[in-house]
Each structure stands twice: as C-alpha cells, then as structure tokens.
Write a protein that holds these residues in place. Sequence first.
Motif, PDB file in Angstrom:
ATOM      1  N   VAL A  69       0.643  -1.099   0.090  1.00 49.24           N
ATOM      2  CA  VAL A  69       0.154  -0.037  -0.094  1.00 49.24           C
ATOM      3  C   VAL A  69       0.761   1.348   0.059  1.00 49.24           C
ATOM      4  O   VAL A  69       0.384   2.235  -0.637  1.00 49.24           O
ATOM      5  N   ASP A  70       2.102   1.279   0.374  1.00 51.93           N
ATOM      6  CA  ASP A  70       2.972   2.564   0.272  1.00 51.93           C
ATOM      7  C   ASP A  70       3.422   2.649  -1.131  1.00 51.93           C
ATOM      8  O   ASP A  70       3.256   4.071  -1.337  1.00 51.93           O
ATOM      9  N   ALA A  71       3.404   1.568  -2.038  1.00 53.72           N
ATOM     10  CA  ALA A  71       3.811   1.731  -3.322  1.00 53.72           C
ATOM     11  C   ALA A  71       2.596   2.149  -4.142  1.00 53.72           C
ATOM     12  O   ALA A  71       2.845   3.312  -4.989  1.00 53.72           O
ATOM     13  N   ILE A  72       1.341   1.777  -3.781  1.00 57.26           N
ATOM     14  CA  ILE A  72       0.263   2.544  -4.216  1.00 57.26           C
ATOM     15  C   ILE A  72      -0.142   3.843  -4.078  1.00 57.26           C
ATOM     16  O   ILE A  72      -0.121   4.828  -4.897  1.00 57.26           O
ATOM     17  N   LEU A  73       0.194   4.183  -2.809  1.00 57.76           N
ATOM     18  CA  LEU A  73       0.120   5.666  -2.240  1.00 57.76           C
ATOM     19  C   LEU A  73       1.220   6.478  -3.134  1.00 57.76           C
ATOM     20  O   LEU A  73       0.685   7.782  -3.668  1.00 57.76           O
ATOM     21  N   THR A  74       2.299   6.042  -3.424  1.00 58.66           N
ATOM     22  CA  THR A  74       3.296   6.728  -4.365  1.00 58.66           C
ATOM     23  C   THR A  74       2.933   6.826  -5.511  1.00 58.66           C
ATOM     24  O   THR A  74       3.063   7.930  -6.272  1.00 58.66           O
ATOM     25  N   LEU A  75       2.620   5.765  -6.265  1.00 59.31           N
ATOM     26  CA  LEU A  75       2.478   5.417  -7.615  1.00 59.31           C
ATOM     27  C   LEU A  75       0.983   6.055  -8.238  1.00 59.31           C
ATOM     28  O   LEU A  75       1.010   6.719  -9.300  1.00 59.31           O
ATOM     29  N   LEU A  76      -0.086   6.182  -7.425  1.00 56.60           N
ATOM     30  CA  LEU A  76      -1.299   6.151  -7.910  1.00 56.60           C
ATOM     31  C   LEU A  76      -1.499   7.787  -8.600  1.00 56.60           C
ATOM     32  O   LEU A  76      -2.140   7.673  -9.634  1.00 56.60           O
ATOM     33  N   PRO A  77      -1.113   8.939  -8.132  1.00 53.05           N
ATOM     34  CA  PRO A  77      -1.393   9.933  -8.581  1.00 53.05           C
ATOM     35  C   PRO A  77      -0.559  10.101 -10.184  1.00 53.05           C
ATOM     36  O   PRO A  77      -1.254  10.549 -11.048  1.00 53.05           O
ATOM     37  N   SER A  78       0.512   9.759 -10.016  1.00 53.93           N
ATOM     38  CA  SER A  78       1.007  10.010 -11.672  1.00 53.93           C
ATOM     39  C   SER A  78       0.432   8.800 -12.588  1.00 53.93           C
ATOM     40  O   SER A  78       0.442   9.332 -13.699  1.00 53.93           O
ATOM     41  N   LEU A  79       0.001   7.690 -11.977  1.00 48.29           N
ATOM     42  CA  LEU A  79      -0.946   6.914 -13.176  1.00 48.29           C
ATOM     43  C   LEU A  79      -1.976   7.480 -13.601  1.00 48.29           C
ATOM     44  O   LEU A  79      -2.609   7.671 -14.742  1.00 48.29           O
ATOM     45  N   LEU A  80      -2.765   7.920 -12.582  1.00 49.89           N
ATOM     46  CA  LEU A  80      -4.000   8.982 -12.996  1.00 49.89           C
ATOM     47  C   LEU A  80      -3.803   9.919 -13.832  1.00 49.89           C
ATOM     48  O   LEU A  80      -4.560  10.277 -14.647  1.00 49.89           O
ATOM     49  N   ASP A  81      -2.523  10.555 -13.696  1.00 52.57           N
ATOM     50  CA  ASP A  81      -2.236  11.801 -14.688  1.00 52.57           C
ATOM     51  C   ASP A  81      -2.049  11.321 -15.943  1.00 52.57           C
ATOM     52  O   ASP A  81      -2.368  11.993 -16.985  1.00 52.57           O
ATOM     53  N   ARG A  82      -1.636  10.028 -16.186  1.00 51.17           N
ATOM     54  CA  ARG A  82      -1.562   9.464 -17.450  1.00 51.17           C
ATOM     55  C   ARG A  82      -2.482   8.651 -18.094  1.00 51.17           C
ATOM     56  O   ARG A  82      -2.670   8.511 -19.329  1.00 51.17           O
ATOM     57  N   VAL A  83      -3.401   8.341 -17.606  1.00 56.82           N
ATOM     58  CA  VAL A  83      -4.673   7.578 -17.749  1.00 56.82           C
ATOM     59  C   VAL A  83      -5.487   8.267 -18.641  1.00 56.82           C
ATOM     60  O   VAL A  83      -5.650   9.357 -18.662  1.00 56.82           O
ATOM     61  N   THR A  84      -6.096   7.503 -19.660  1.00 52.84           N
ATOM     62  CA  THR A  84      -7.268   8.175 -20.466  1.00 52.84           C
ATOM     63  C   THR A  84      -8.443   7.523 -20.307  1.00 52.84           C
ATOM     64  O   THR A  84      -9.136   7.754 -19.302  1.00 52.84           O
ATOM     65  N   ASN A  85      -8.737   6.412 -20.769  1.00 53.17           N
ATOM     66  CA  ASN A  85      -9.942   5.749 -20.492  1.00 53.17           C
ATOM     67  C   ASN A  85      -9.965   4.210 -19.813  1.00 53.17           C
ATOM     68  O   ASN A  85     -10.789   3.571 -19.576  1.00 53.17           O
ATOM     69  N   GLN A  86      -8.443   3.820 -19.411  1.00 51.28           N
ATOM     70  CA  GLN A  86      -8.592   2.759 -18.994  1.00 51.28           C
ATOM     71  C   GLN A  86      -9.276   2.859 -17.389  1.00 51.28           C
ATOM     72  O   GLN A  86      -9.400   3.673 -16.890  1.00 51.28           O
ATOM     73  N   VAL A  87      -9.233   1.390 -16.946  1.00 54.66           N
ATOM     74  CA  VAL A  87      -9.614   1.428 -15.707  1.00 54.66           C
ATOM     75  C   VAL A  87      -8.467   0.945 -14.467  1.00 54.66           C
ATOM     76  O   VAL A  87      -7.635  -0.118 -15.126  1.00 54.66           O
ATOM     77  N   ILE A  88      -8.230   1.664 -13.504  1.00 56.50           N
ATOM     78  CA  ILE A  88      -7.202   1.154 -12.492  1.00 56.50           C
ATOM     79  C   ILE A  88      -7.775   0.373 -11.495  1.00 56.50           C
ATOM     80  O   ILE A  88      -8.653   1.181 -10.870  1.00 56.50           O
ATOM     81  N   ILE A  89      -7.359  -0.576 -10.923  1.00 52.50           N
ATOM     82  CA  ILE A  89      -8.050  -1.120  -9.692  1.00 52.50           C
ATOM     83  C   ILE A  89      -7.134  -1.395  -8.723  1.00 52.50           C
ATOM     84  O   ILE A  89      -5.912  -1.964  -8.791  1.00 52.50           O
ATOM     85  N   ASP A  90      -7.328  -0.557  -7.646  1.00 49.23           N
ATOM     86  CA  ASP A  90      -6.550  -0.411  -6.368  1.00 49.23           C
ATOM     87  C   ASP A  90      -7.030  -1.616  -5.397  1.00 49.23           C
ATOM     88  O   ASP A  90      -8.240  -1.443  -4.931  1.00 49.23           O
ATOM     89  N   MET A  91      -6.183  -2.511  -5.162  1.00 49.71           N
ATOM     90  CA  MET A  91      -6.541  -3.882  -4.495  1.00 49.71           C
ATOM     91  C   MET A  91      -5.653  -3.820  -2.864  1.00 49.71           C
ATOM     92  O   MET A  91      -5.714  -4.629  -2.484  1.00 49.71           O
ATOM     93  N   GLY A  92      -5.397  -2.775  -2.720  1.00 44.16           N
ATOM     94  CA  GLY A  92      -4.668  -2.755  -1.349  1.00 44.16           C
ATOM     95  C   GLY A  92      -5.800  -2.821  -0.350  1.00 44.16           C
ATOM     96  O   GLY A  92      -6.904  -2.787  -0.512  1.00 44.16           O
ATOM     97  N   SER A  93      -4.837  -3.142   1.052  1.00 40.27           N
ATOM     98  CA  SER A  93      -5.787  -3.475   2.177  1.00 40.27           C
ATOM     99  C   SER A  93      -5.997  -2.407   2.998  1.00 40.27           C
ATOM    100  O   SER A  93      -6.651  -2.537   3.828  1.00 40.27           O
ATOM    101  N   THR A  94      -5.397  -1.144   2.590  1.00 42.43           N
ATOM    102  CA  THR A  94      -6.007  -0.095   3.406  1.00 42.43           C
ATOM    103  C   THR A  94      -6.590   0.938   2.310  1.00 42.43           C
ATOM    104  O   THR A  94      -6.371   0.922   1.178  1.00 42.43           O
ATOM    105  N   LYS A  95      -7.466   1.827   2.698  1.00 42.23           N
ATOM    106  CA  LYS A  95      -8.089   2.604   1.876  1.00 42.23           C
ATOM    107  C   LYS A  95      -8.152   4.122   1.998  1.00 42.23           C
ATOM    108  O   LYS A  95      -8.245   4.932   1.224  1.00 42.23           O
ATOM    109  N   GLU A  96      -8.224   4.445   3.154  1.00 39.48           N
ATOM    110  CA  GLU A  96      -8.622   5.845   3.430  1.00 39.48           C
ATOM    111  C   GLU A  96      -7.466   6.973   3.108  1.00 39.48           C
ATOM    112  O   GLU A  96      -7.765   7.723   2.318  1.00 39.48           O
ATOM    113  N   ARG A  97      -6.157   6.536   3.582  1.00 43.45           N
ATOM    114  CA  ARG A  97      -5.459   7.415   2.883  1.00 43.45           C
ATOM    115  C   ARG A  97      -5.089   7.608   1.343  1.00 43.45           C
ATOM    116  O   ARG A  97      -4.637   8.559   0.961  1.00 43.45           O
TER     117      ARG A  97
END
Lengths: 279, 279
Positions: A69-97
């Motif tokens: 989940v620390d890697a998801i936290l770091t990675l996710l903003p830049s992935l969303l910056d790059r995404v167009t119509n794809q679907v990203i599924i976050d499967m982490g065990s924590t969600k709030e942060r």
Amino acid sequence: MNVAIVGVGLIGGSIAITLKEKKVATKFVGVDKSEGNLKKAIQLGLVDEGMTIEEALDQCDVIFLTIPVDAILTLLPSLLDRVTNQVIIDMGSTKERILAQVADHPKRGRLVAAHPMAGTEYSGPEAAVPNLFNDKMMVYVDAMDSDEDAFETVEAITEQLGMRTTFMNAHEHDVHTAYVSHISHITSFALALTVLEKEKSQGRIFELAGSGFESTVRLAKSSPDMWTPIFRQNRDNVLEVLQEHIKQLQHLKDVLDNEDYDTFYKLIKKSNKIRKILK
Amino acid sequence: MNVAIVGVGLIGGSIAITLKEKKVATKFVGVDKSEGNLKKAIQLGLVDEGMTIEEALDQCDVIFLTIPVDAILTLLPSLLDRVTNQVIIDMGSTKERILAQVADHPKRGRLVAAHPMAGTEYSGPEAAVPNLFNDKMMVYVDAMDSDEDAFETVEAITEQLGMRTTFMNAHEHDVHTAYVSHISHITSFALALTVLEKEKSQGRIFELAGSGFESTVRLAKSSPDMWTPIFRQNRDNVLEVLQEHIKQLQHLKDVLDNEDYDTFYKLIKKSNKIRKILK
C-alpha cells in the motif's frame, strides 16, 4: 482486453491465473520492480510478457495494482495523470489515505477501489494459486466515486473471480479490517516472538506444537514488506483495537492471577459466541 | 482385551473409533457422567455399552481417562485404590498436579501418563473422528514411574493410533504446553472478546472476516468445561507466558505509537522465523 498486473505476487498472480482460465483477456502483462519476480511470473505462465508501468498503462485496458500500500500511495497520482479511458483497480488492504490522496484528481473516476478478502501467509509469484478468490468477499470502497463504466468493468471481473461483493466507505473499511484482519496479524507476530524467545532457553519447545498453535501463529509468516505499510496507513484504527485486545488479555490475566475461575469460565463461554460468526 | 473410555467426547470417542477399526479390543465400554453423551456414543457406535466407572474398572484391561483435568485429579486416587493389574491411562492436558497427587500411591505403576497433542475446537461424542491422532505426537510423562508391562501396553496402543512419541517430565510438559497450546487458546479467547465487543457498536464487522481471522480465533470455540480446569492446574506457567505475550504486544503497540516503522519491520521479520517451525 489487455490486462496489466502491477505486482506479480500472491494476489496479482492468483488474479492472472484465474482470469486466464476464464479467457477474460487476450493478453496479460506483468509489471514488477523485482526482475526476478517478473521472470518467474513469465516462466510460471502467470503473465505473457513484462513491461514498464508506463508501457503497461498505455497498452492495457485494465490495470490491477497488487503491490504494497505504500507503493500504491506513491504511484497512484502519476498513474491517474497519465490515464485516459483505462480502468485502474487499487487492490490494497487500506483505503482511507490512498483515496484521500486522489480525491480531487480529475481522473478519479477511472479508479475503482476494491479489497479482496482473500490471501494466504505466503508471498511472491510461486504463491499464486487458482481459486484463491472463489466465494470470498470483494469489498468495493467508495464505489460512487468511480465512473459507471469503470465500475461495471471491475464488477464483471469480480464475477469471473467467483467472488461475493459488499460496499463500504473508506473509513468503515479501514476500521473493519483493523478488527478482522490486521489485529490477527499483530497477535500472530507477538505470539511467534513470545515462543521464539522462550525457545532460546527451552530448546525442545516446538516438539509439542500442534494444529492449534499452528493456526494461531501461521500469519506470523507474513511478509514485512507488505504488512509494515498496512500498519503505517491504518495506524490509528490498529492502535485502538490493539489497546482493546491488550485490555482483554490483561483482564484474563488478572482473573487467573486472582484464581477467580468462575469469571474465567464465563469469559471463555462469552468468547464461544464467536461460533455464530465462524463456520 | 476390554477397553474402557471414561469420557466419551472428542478425544475418548476418537480413540474408540480408531482402535475399533484396528480391532485392538473385543469390547469398548463407555463411561460418562452425562447420560445423553453416553447414549449418543452408543448410538454412534463409538462404544458397545455403558457402565459405571467401578464396573468398567473391574471388567476392563485398559481404562482411558479422557475427561477434564479437574475430574482426573478427583477421580484418580480412588481408581488406583481399586486397581489390580489393569492399566489406567491419564490423557489430560496438564500433568504436574495430577502426578504429584498420586506420586506415593502403592499402585502408581499401573498408571501411564500420556498427552496426545491432537484435538479440534469441537467437543462431545459427535466431534469424534477417525485418524485424529495419525502422525501426531504422544507425550509420555514421567514414564519411568509406570510398570514396564503397563507402559508396553500403552505403547502398543499408541502405535495402533499411528502416533509419534516423545518423553518428558511433568514440569517440562506443563511449561511446554503453556507455550505451544494454552497461550494460543487465551489469545483466541481475548481476540474473540475484542471483536465481539466492537461488533455491538459496528454491526457489519464480521462481513469481512476472512481465513486469517478464522484461523486466529477458531480456538475460541473451545469448551470452558475442559479449558478452565487446564488453566487452573497450569496457572503459574500460563501466567508467565501470558505476561511475556502481553509484553510483546505492548512493545509492538509502543513501536507503532512512536511511528518507528523500521523497528516494526524488523519485529515482523523476526517473527517470520516461526517458518522454520511450521510446515
């Protein structure tokens, strides 16, 4: 449909195996910061080829994030910056942060936050197994924040995985998992540390270890790379339940100390109510 | 050979099933203070008939005591008073107090103290299953205090049960079981009480309970009739390990409280050493 598995370990690998069997996708792409893991995942046939995360995002329709989940936290903003119509599924065990961090991202709708309540104490691509998710619970978190088509795509995949589903908000999710998953791990870690400490002075101690012991400590085999970030992100909730757990243990200890066996009996009897929960 | 099973529950019933299959005895006699249990044990074919304990002692060659350890403590002296050449097998989960009580009994040699490291969280005659003991450890306790022929009789039965064997003195046995069995039960009781408490305010909590949770709390289904006497008899050892376990939990809590994730990581890593013990 091309599917990317970012983190080809127990969860990511098991998703790939199961979806491959169901012929859900035409191509499975693996992404992993460990070249060894990626090579092994290709050898094991979990994924068809390896790519960088940018390549995978550009060439795939669905991107599973099955990394700590620390890697998801770091990675996710830049992935969303790059995404167009794809679907990203976050499967982490924590969600709030994680979800708070991308709450205002213009592409937030392309993200579906889901937590499969399934796993084993093992990790890495060799730990991947088919049917890991069968009849297990998929928790959709803050599903209303996902675009409808993105959510439907994930729903169809969840069905292929054979899972049941439920919905929660991020705060509920993190509180509930602290109680029915994270605390179990802490208990196992502490129990393992307790008996390993004793073994130093009493060598033969594990000769008598039976299935009851095995069942309560098996989670102590869990990976620190995966679990330290979970405790970091769910610290407040875990501290609350841990404090309550220590209080209950201390109470049992006091009762035993005072030789109050009537109360001890009643406490065991009360704990037996867990029967209604477990099969 | 006639065999008496005193206490036709999980352990006693499973011994009867297994030995019946192996045709070790001509008759199996059941003794139980619960008439309902006894009737059920006969219906299930675990034993051939029911008797009082005195009748069973007089008519059988081997008498298994598979009742709670407080009942063994009460019953054993009078049984030894009455015994001639039969063999009594104490199968209790604690040994020091039971064996101290009969240490100077003139018939001490007819008693073999053994603890099968096998069981489930269920109890009663319906819980009895074949192969419960297969490949499990039978601990012989203070075996030198048993007559040679009595011990050989039990050894032959243990072999029929398919068990491995080890030898310990009573003190060692009680210390070791505190660490690898009794503490696991206390942990499960406390964990069940913790989450049941929380459920009152957060109804849906168990919806997310997965296999990790199930594995750490399943022992909380255990019978208070069986377990309260065990904790009573092994109180000092259990208090010692419980104190150490609370200390380990408190340490994990302090480390998390201080956000010292390097140390948290190292503690999980250290607890992973339990892998060398578990399969």
